[in-house]
Write an enzyme that holds these catalytic residues in place. Structure first.
Site, PDB file in Angstrom:
ATOM      1  N   VAL A   1      -9.435  14.224  -2.204  1.00 33.10           N
ATOM      2  CA  VAL A   1     -11.196  14.240  -1.346  1.00 33.10           C
ATOM      3  C   VAL A   1     -11.339  13.494   0.004  1.00 33.10           C
ATOM      4  O   VAL A   1     -11.056  12.874  -0.004  1.00 33.10           O
ATOM      5  CB  VAL A   1     -12.287  13.587  -2.589  1.00 33.10           C
ATOM      6  CG1 VAL A   1     -12.995  12.752  -1.900  1.00 33.10           C
ATOM      7  CG2 VAL A   1     -12.025  13.798  -3.790  1.00 33.10           C
ATOM      8  N   LYS A   2     -11.878  14.522   0.971  1.00 29.72           N
ATOM      9  CA  LYS A   2     -11.849  13.847   1.860  1.00 29.72           C
ATOM     10  C   LYS A   2     -12.952  13.077   2.596  1.00 29.72           C
ATOM     11  O   LYS A   2     -14.124  13.812   2.446  1.00 29.72           O
ATOM     12  CB  LYS A   2     -12.434  15.718   2.627  1.00 29.72           C
ATOM     13  CG  LYS A   2     -12.047  15.465   4.032  1.00 29.72           C
ATOM     14  CD  LYS A   2     -11.915  17.132   5.003  1.00 29.72           C
ATOM     15  CE  LYS A   2     -11.418  17.453   6.212  1.00 29.72           C
ATOM     16  NZ  LYS A   2     -11.884  18.371   6.802  1.00 29.72           N
TER      17      LYS A   2
END
Length: 219
Positions: A87-88
């Site tokens: 997850v960015k």
């Protein structure tokens, strides 16, 4: 150093993967829009398609929300799509809080839009899996982006942080070489920059000479 490709273009991802040196993919909303991927369902399916091409590689999928609750909700949804998803999250106050929460529940993260050692320090303390200094954008404002990578690497090694330095916003092949020399764990690059590593005039000259000599002997 590992290679990620920075794109949402499936053909380019396949080409890099077929080369045999690809370790992962980074994407962002701008790259998705460039490929005409619209709508939440289509974007999520696109992430799954990327995971299915780069089997075993880390695939960064970016949250759109800028508030803590929204980041947590979107991050959990993205992480649930596939085990390869990282997850960015942007390097903001709420982003750091979200990274801390994701770390506690076992979701891997990539802290993006990092432009200083201080930001990288907070990301590491929150438990980010990757931190992404944007070297090209720093170069654009007459700041040494590669030097930032070197500084972050030094800090992480000195304090023994496990966060990996993922050099981002790479513009050309020389950036890759410079980031390697600076100690980056990962470089995320356009396909053209990766293929540029193959280019050398002496290789072309040598190959042409080999073929010329072969024809002389074998007709």
């Amino acid at each position: 150093m590992r290679f990620f490709i920075d794109t949402a273009n499936l053909d380019q991802i396949r080409e890099a993967n077929d080369l045999g040196v690809l370790d992962g993919v980074t994407t962002n909303p701008s790259l998705m829009a460039k490929e005409g991927i619209k709508g939440e369902a289509n974007i999520k399916q696109h992430y799954i398609d990327i995971c299915n091409i780069v089997k075993g590689g880390d695939i960064s999928a970016e949250v759109i929300a800028t508030d803590y609750e929204g980041m947590i909700r979107e991050g959990k949804e993205l992480a649930a799509l596939h085990k390869q998803i990282v997850v960015k999250v942007p390097c903001t106050k709420d982003g750091i809080k979200a990274i801390k929460h994701f770390t506690e529940i076992g979701i891997r993260t990539n802290c993006t839009l990092v432009f200083s050692v201080g930001q990288a320090l907070l990301a590491a303390k929150a438990g980010a899996t990757y931190v992404s200094p944007f070297i090209g954008r720093l170069d654009d404002i007459s700041t040494d982006g590669v030097e930032l990578v070197r500084q972050i690497v030094d800090v992480y090694r000195y304090y023994d942080y496990g966060t990996q330095v993922l050099a981002a916003s790479i513009r050309h092949t020389m950036h890759i070489i410079q980031c390697m020399e600076a100690g980056a764990d990962v470089a995320t690059c356009p396909l053209s920059a990766i293929l540029g590593l193959l280019k050398h005039p002496l290789t072309d000259i040598g190959l042409a000479k080999f073929l010329e000599d072969y024809k002389k002997v074998n007709g």
